[in-house]
Design a protein around this motif. Structure first.
Motif, short mmCIF file in Angstrom:
data_model
loop_
_atom_site.label_atom_id
_atom_site.label_comp_id
_atom_site.label_asym_id
_atom_site.label_seq_id
_atom_site.Cartn_x
_atom_site.Cartn_y
_atom_site.Cartn_z
N LEU A 69 19.58 -26.23 -3.34
CA LEU A 69 20.58 -27.28 -3.21
C LEU A 69 20.09 -28.30 -2.18
CD1 LEU A 69 23.96 -25.29 -3.20
CD2 LEU A 69 22.78 -26.33 -5.15
N ARG A 70 20.75 -29.46 -2.17
CA ARG A 70 20.43 -30.49 -1.18
C ARG A 70 21.74 -30.99 -0.58
NH1 ARG A 70 16.52 -28.36 -2.31
NH2 ARG A 70 14.48 -29.18 -2.96
N CYS A 71 22.46 -30.09 0.06
CA CYS A 71 23.78 -30.41 0.59
C CYS A 71 23.70 -31.57 1.58
CB CYS A 71 24.40 -29.19 1.26
SG CYS A 71 24.72 -27.83 0.11
N THR A 72 24.63 -32.51 1.45
CA THR A 72 24.56 -33.74 2.24
C THR A 72 24.67 -33.48 3.73
OG1 THR A 72 26.94 -34.03 1.89
CG2 THR A 72 25.46 -35.16 0.36
N TYR A 73 25.37 -32.40 4.15
CA TYR A 73 25.52 -32.12 5.57
C TYR A 73 24.41 -31.23 6.10
CZ TYR A 73 27.68 -27.79 3.83
OH TYR A 73 27.93 -26.60 3.18
N CYS A 74 23.41 -30.94 5.27
CA CYS A 74 22.35 -30.03 5.67
C CYS A 74 20.96 -30.66 5.62
CB CYS A 74 22.37 -28.79 4.77
SG CYS A 74 21.18 -27.50 5.25
N MET A 75 20.66 -31.40 4.55
CA MET A 75 19.32 -31.96 4.43
C MET A 75 19.32 -33.22 3.57
SD MET A 75 17.39 -29.35 1.77
CE MET A 75 17.75 -27.88 2.72
N PRO A 76 18.26 -34.02 3.65
CA PRO A 76 18.19 -35.24 2.86
C PRO A 76 18.01 -34.94 1.38
CG PRO A 76 16.14 -34.90 4.05
CD PRO A 76 17.10 -33.87 4.56
N ALA A 77 18.26 -35.94 0.54
CA ALA A 77 18.20 -35.77 -0.91
C ALA A 77 16.83 -35.30 -1.38
CB ALA A 77 18.56 -37.09 -1.60
N GLU A 78 15.77 -35.76 -0.70
CA GLU A 78 14.42 -35.38 -1.12
C GLU A 78 14.01 -33.99 -0.63
OE1 GLU A 78 14.04 -37.81 2.71
OE2 GLU A 78 15.27 -37.79 0.88
N PRO A 136 34.17 -29.70 -9.71
CA PRO A 136 32.79 -29.85 -10.17
C PRO A 136 32.14 -31.17 -9.78
CG PRO A 136 34.12 -28.86 -11.90
CD PRO A 136 35.07 -29.27 -10.81
N GLU A 137 32.88 -32.27 -9.90
CA GLU A 137 32.28 -33.56 -9.57
C GLU A 137 32.02 -33.70 -8.08
OE1 GLU A 137 36.65 -33.90 -9.06
OE2 GLU A 137 35.34 -33.04 -10.62
N ARG A 138 32.90 -33.14 -7.27
CA ARG A 138 32.71 -33.19 -5.82
C ARG A 138 31.57 -32.26 -5.41
NH1 ARG A 138 37.91 -32.79 -2.02
NH2 ARG A 138 38.06 -34.99 -2.66
N TYR A 139 31.49 -31.10 -6.04
CA TYR A 139 30.39 -30.18 -5.75
C TYR A 139 29.04 -30.85 -6.04
CZ TYR A 139 27.51 -25.95 -5.79
OH TYR A 139 26.54 -25.02 -5.53
N ALA A 140 28.96 -31.52 -7.17
CA ALA A 140 27.72 -32.20 -7.52
C ALA A 140 27.38 -33.30 -6.52
CB ALA A 140 27.83 -32.79 -8.93
N GLU A 141 28.39 -33.96 -6.01
CA GLU A 141 28.16 -35.01 -5.01
C GLU A 141 27.71 -34.41 -3.68
OE1 GLU A 141 30.63 -38.62 -2.78
OE2 GLU A 141 31.52 -37.56 -4.46
N ARG A 143 23.57 -31.28 -6.88
CA ARG A 143 23.22 -30.42 -8.01
C ARG A 143 24.52 -30.07 -8.76
NH1 ARG A 143 19.10 -31.97 -6.15
NH2 ARG A 143 17.17 -30.81 -5.70
N ASP A 144 24.48 -30.01 -10.07
CA ASP A 144 25.65 -29.69 -10.89
C ASP A 144 25.63 -28.20 -11.22
OD1 ASP A 144 27.87 -29.81 -12.48
OD2 ASP A 144 26.88 -30.80 -14.18
N ARG A 145 25.96 -27.36 -10.23
CA ARG A 145 25.80 -25.91 -10.38
C ARG A 145 27.04 -25.11 -9.99
NH1 ARG A 145 20.34 -24.48 -10.52
NH2 ARG A 145 21.14 -22.50 -11.32
N ILE A 146 28.20 -25.73 -9.91
CA ILE A 146 29.36 -25.01 -9.41
C ILE A 146 29.74 -23.83 -10.29
CG2 ILE A 146 31.12 -26.45 -10.54
CD1 ILE A 146 32.75 -26.19 -7.91
N HIS A 147 29.54 -23.97 -11.60
CA HIS A 147 29.93 -22.87 -12.49
C HIS A 147 29.03 -21.65 -12.30
CE1 HIS A 147 33.00 -25.26 -14.37
NE2 HIS A 147 32.14 -26.23 -14.57
N ASP A 148 27.78 -21.88 -11.86
CA ASP A 148 26.91 -20.76 -11.50
C ASP A 148 27.45 -20.02 -10.28
OD1 ASP A 148 24.94 -21.17 -13.52
OD2 ASP A 148 24.14 -22.82 -12.35
N VAL A 149 28.03 -20.78 -9.35
CA VAL A 149 28.60 -20.17 -8.15
C VAL A 149 29.83 -19.34 -8.51
CG1 VAL A 149 29.49 -20.57 -5.83
CG2 VAL A 149 27.75 -22.10 -6.77
N PHE A 150 30.70 -19.89 -9.35
CA PHE A 150 31.88 -19.13 -9.79
C PHE A 150 31.45 -17.83 -10.46
CE2 PHE A 150 34.35 -23.36 -10.31
CZ PHE A 150 34.71 -23.33 -8.98
#
Length: 339
Positions: A37-46, A138-143, A147-154
């Protein structure tokens, strides 16, 4: 944070005690600095520059250090972290090696990949998991994660519970204006599925240095919001656990809050951290490390490694300063330290 008076002197074979008398029984072991993942509060997009493979501890090196910690230093709890620990190749076999040491064994994960590994990890000896989930949308998780992976987490959460990893804890970091409108929803989700919800105050450990204290949602604010929706009965803190807990009246459901910034618990801290490249840290916010990997690879015996471990913990300070302007950020971000 309570003031601590220094304490000196430790005989060989004694518990792992620092100069303030705190006994350390909890070891956090980072298995990798990599994350999917590339969480906005953890690391940059790249993303970040990951550790070269030769710098990462091998399974044998990790197990040797864990054995020294358990057999010689009194460590009773091992927490496997990352980065994302599920990215470590051959993880079930490594977990089985840790389990053979007899300590309580848990793992912190983003939950992606947990659906296909939970049963194997439980069979290997893992006791429980903490899964990071900051939103149910889902849309907020992706933002937030890019990454669009929330259903994998569920699916991973459900698989963990089905495998008997108990309790399954859900960790969320509320950020003002981002996901702080979901506190009650997250608790209801956790209670409805039999998980244990925990909220964690955000800390200045992001790689890009963008942490803003004004956007941190404090423990008091979290409890005020939850108190409007639930009748919360104080449970307190179990031993040296970082979370203060409240039970929802009329149920067995428990909500925890880890207030590292506004209610620091340094006076009872029993944790020490090992990074994926073998650096020992006596505090999450430590600005120095001890190189255990070098000792492993130069042929040092267990006595020498034990002595280095004790010396590192002996130098531990009374507490961090993340709630003040005096804080000195560590050189490594959270993803490279291990949670």
């Amino acid at each position: 944070m309570a003031r601590l008076a220094p304490r000196t002197g430790q005989p060989h074979g004694a518990p792992l005690v620092d100069r303030y008398g705190r006994i350390h029984t909890d070891l956090r072991i980072s298995l990798t600095d990599r994350c999917n993942l590339r969480c906005t509060y953890c690391m940059p997009a790249e993303g970040l520059a990951w550790l070269p493979k030769p710098e990462v501890l091998t399974d044998a090196e990790l197990l040797r250090l864990a054995r020294i910690a358990v057999e010689r230093l009194g460590i009773r709890s091992l927490r496997l972290t990352g980065g994302e620990p599920l990215l470590r190749r051959g993880l079930p076999g490594l977990v089985a090696g840790f389990a053979d040491l007899g300590a309580e064994l848990s793992l912190t994960t983003n939950g992606i990949g947990l659906a296909r590994t939970a049963a194997d990890l439980r069979a290997a000896g893992l006791h429980r998991v903490n899964v990071s989930l900051d939103t149910l949308r889902p849309e907020r998780y992706a933002e937030l994660t890019r990454r669009d992976r929330i259903h994998d987490v569920f699916a991973g959460l459900a698989a963990a519970r089905a495998a008997g990893l108990d309790p399954v804890k859900v960790n969320a970091v509320p950020v003002r204006g981002t996901n702080d409108d979901e506190l009650v929803d997250l608790v209801r989700f956790a209670v409805g599925h039999g998980y244990r919800m925990r909220f964690i105050e955000s800390m200045p450990l992001d790689a890009q240095g963008a942490w803003d204290r004004e956007r941190m949602v404090t423990a008091d604010e979290i409890l005020t919001v939850l108190g409007r929706a639930f009748d919360l009965v104080p449970v307190g803190r179990h031993g040296n656990a970082p979370a203060e807990e409240w039970r929802i009246a009329g149920t067995d459901a428990v909500v925890g809050v880890i207030a590292s910034v506004t209610r620091p618990f340094c006076g009872g801290c029993d944790r020490v951290r090992l990074t994926a490249d073998g650096q020992l840290r006596n505090c999450l916010f430590a600005t120095t490390e001890s190189d255990l990997r070098a000792l492993l690879r130069d042929g040092s015996d267990d006595d020498r490694i034990e002595a280095a471990w004790r010396a590192t913990v002996a130098r531990k300070g009374p507490g961090h300063a993340i709630g003040s302007a005096d804080v000195v950020r560590p050189d490594r971000p959270m993803s490279a330290i291990g949670g």
